[in-house]
Design an enzyme around this catalytic site. Structure first.
Site, PDB file in Angstrom:
ATOM      1  N   ARG A  82       0.699  -1.077   0.133  1.00 35.40           N
ATOM      2  CA  ARG A  82      -0.073   0.106   0.030  1.00 35.40           C
ATOM      3  C   ARG A  82       0.852   1.018   0.081  1.00 35.40           C
ATOM      4  O   ARG A  82       2.030   1.310   0.517  1.00 35.40           O
ATOM      5  CB  ARG A  82      -0.902   0.163   1.233  1.00 35.40           C
ATOM      6  CG  ARG A  82      -1.852  -1.106   1.306  1.00 35.40           C
ATOM      7  CD  ARG A  82      -2.857  -0.853   2.434  1.00 35.40           C
ATOM      8  NE  ARG A  82      -1.982  -0.881   3.663  1.00 35.40           N
ATOM      9  CZ  ARG A  82      -2.271  -0.096   4.750  1.00 35.40           C
ATOM     10  NH1 ARG A  82      -3.537   0.365   4.617  1.00 35.40           N
ATOM     11  NH2 ARG A  82      -1.830  -0.083   5.977  1.00 35.40           N
ATOM     12  N   SER A 100       8.197  -5.363   6.268  1.00 35.39           N
ATOM     13  CA  SER A 100       7.922  -6.363   7.269  1.00 35.39           C
ATOM     14  C   SER A 100       8.749  -7.886   6.963  1.00 35.39           C
ATOM     15  O   SER A 100       8.057  -8.679   6.806  1.00 35.39           O
ATOM     16  CB  SER A 100       6.598  -6.582   7.784  1.00 35.39           C
ATOM     17  OG  SER A 100       5.964  -5.290   8.228  1.00 35.39           O
ATOM     18  N   ASP A 141       6.169  -3.360  11.251  1.00 34.44           N
ATOM     19  CA  ASP A 141       4.838  -2.991  11.633  1.00 34.44           C
ATOM     20  C   ASP A 141       4.718  -3.091  13.295  1.00 34.44           C
ATOM     21  O   ASP A 141       3.831  -2.074  13.820  1.00 34.44           O
ATOM     22  CB  ASP A 141       3.965  -4.301  11.333  1.00 34.44           C
ATOM     23  CG  ASP A 141       4.483  -5.700  11.519  1.00 34.44           C
ATOM     24  OD1 ASP A 141       5.441  -5.834  12.058  1.00 34.44           O
ATOM     25  OD2 ASP A 141       3.915  -6.783  10.950  1.00 34.44           O
TER      26      ASP A 141
END
Length: 513
Positions: free
Chosen positions: A123, A195, A248
């Site tokens: 994203r 991540s 994250d």
């Protein structure tokens, strides 16, 4: 009176009366208006009693009494100290310095971007921060699927694709925003949530250790991930500076610092996997050989999923899950508390009951013997079923294992097994968080009855959606803290920690502050 009349059915048919060696369960069919209605007549039997006994034994072997939780927490603290003392000091907890020393204060202001790469989708986000209002004024995002060939291609191709997507997203800015950057002379800044395993070398640099989750971009391993991305952005003919590289968990902590009034000291994710980070005194990180940060603090990424201890109440199902995993012997804690493994543990217990106690009849359902058929969302649905006849349990058993008919007693046992695992997972997760609180000195007793507040920012699907798991976790944490604790600890959900958190950390580490 004929049993057909008792049931209000005409043309009643039933199986032969079962012997003591068979489940005492009458399968019945009633023909009503041309339709066949399946039902079961329920009786307590030796089969059910045996399954109930196995369930009780499983609860006992999975139990997490308060003294054991304290032992788990103390063992975690010991490994934390070892991991902070030297590189590799703990063979369980990596205790990685993140170079994040300036967490958001709520006063950050301006427009910042973030790129969140954590799986097959990534994203790009645009976030406007309100400054002294301490609010996120607006946020937009775009989610893009990474073409499969780029997941196993070259670093250049992968990052050119991601940078191109970011550049196109930037181009959708309002004209007023574009004018602002032109007039101010400032460069757009972005956080990068990555991540995957990385050895961080500064707040905006880190070396890729290896890829996971289906990625195999070999020529990117051993290189600075931010430089690779920054070079791709330059090739897109856009000026965007990567100001922060985060995982994250750190993003979740950052979001908590920005959004919650009380002091947020820990970020924790409990979803498919699990991890935690926390704010440590910089001088307590003895393996740190660089100048101490001016803030006197350092966020530590624990990588706590690999914690293991003889105090962890492991069962035959845990041993089987570990043996069949891609990393046998590793990630004990993760395999006991996270979403990836919860459903499989429940399946293994039910399969043993079906074999040894004929829980679902004389023949073990074939689907019940297949690995990874029961997901954690199924377990959550079962656990939340409070209908008198446990109808949701029946539906899950039918949909997942193709078990057409079950008795209420059988459904109660299935519900009980899910409760056992939810309780164990939630309470062990609480013990881990209590260990962190103990390490940073927030588990002492109140001297005058007053309490200070500490927040643990939480994210992850298991914590968010498995209500009973979360309740067990909160209850156990309060038990561990005690009624006379000096700190009141709250678990607060921080949605989208990785994306929003990356943008917030880009703001708090901005080059234009």
């Amino acid at each position: 009176m004929a049993i057909g009349k008792v049931l209000g059915c005409a043309g009643f048919q039933h199986s032969a009366v079962p012997t003591l060696r068979e489940p005492v369960r009458l399968r019945a069919q009633c023909r009503r208006r041309g339709k066949t209605v399946s039902m079961s007549v329920q009786k307590t039997s030796k089969t059910v009693q045996q399954a109930e006994k196995m369930s009780q034994e499983f609860r006992q072997s999975s139990s997490t009494p308060l003294p054991l939780l304290h032992q788990v927490a103390d063992a975690l603290v010991q490994e934390m100290y070892a991991g902070l003392a030297s590189e590799g000091g703990s063979d369980q907890l990596k205790m990685l310095p993140t170079y994040v020393e300036n967490l958001p204060s709520g006063s950050e202001k301006g427009l910042f971007y973030a790129v969140d790469l954590g799986g097959t989708n990534f994203r790009v986000l645009r976030v406007e921060l309100g400054g002294k209002t301490g609010q996120i004024l607006s946020q937009e995002f775009k989610e893009v699927v990474i073409p499969p060939e780029l997941m196993v291609g070259t670093g250049k191709d992968l990052f050119d694709f991601i940078a191109g997507t970011l550049a196109s997203f930037v181009d959708t800015e309002d004209e007023s925003i574009k004018a602002h950057f032109v007039q101010s002379g400032k460069t757009r800044e972005s956080g990068f949530a990555f991540s995957f395993p990385v050895r961080q070398t500064s707040v905006k640099s880190g070396i890729v250790i290896h890829w996971t989750k289906g990625f195999k971009v070999d020529d990117a391993v051993g290189k600075d991930i931010v430089k690779q991305f920054q070079d791709a952005i330059s090739r897109s003919n856009h000026q965007i500076m990567i100001s922060a590289l985060v995982n994250d968990t750190v993003g979740t902590l950052a979001g908590g610092r920005f959004n919650f009034d009380e002091e947020t000291m820990i970020g924790c994710i409990i979803g498919t996997g699990t991890n935690a980070c926390y704010v440590e005194r910089a001088d307590a990180v003895h393996k740190w050989d660089e100048p101490l940060p001016k803030s006197g603090e350092m966020v530590i990424n624990m990588e706590w999923g690999n914690f293991r201890s003889p105090y962890l109440p492991r069962t035959f199902a845990d041993e089987t899950v570990d043996k069949d995993s891609v990393n046998p012997g590793d990630q004990w804690f993760e395999k006991m508390i996270s979403g990836m493994y919860l459903g499989e543990i429940v399946r293994l217990v039910l399969a043993r009951m079906a074999k040894e106690a004929e829980l679902f009849g004389g023949n073990v359902p074939v689907k019940l013997l297949e690995r990874l058929t029961l997901g954690t969302p199924h377990v959550s649905k079962i656990h939340l079923d409070n209908s008198p006849d446990l109808d949701v349990v029946a539906k899950v058993l039918k949909d997942v294992f193709e078990i057409e008919t079950t008795t209420l007693e059988e459904r109660k046992i299935v519900h009980e097994v899910c409760d056992i695992m939810g309780e164990r997972g939630g309470r062990l997760a609480a013990a881990g968080l209590y260990g962190i609180l103990k390490k940073i000195g927030r588990t002492g007793k109140s001297r005058n009855g007053s309490k200070k507040k500490t927040v643990i920012a939480m994210d992850g699907g298991l914590f968010e959606h498995h209500v009973r798991y979360r309740s067990y976790m909160e209850e156990a944490l309060q038990e561990l803290m005690g009624s006379d604790a000096a700190y009141e600890v709250a678990l607060r959900l921080q949605n989208d920690g990785s994306g929003i958190g990356a943008a917030l950390l880009a703001a708090s580490h901005s080059h234009f502050k």
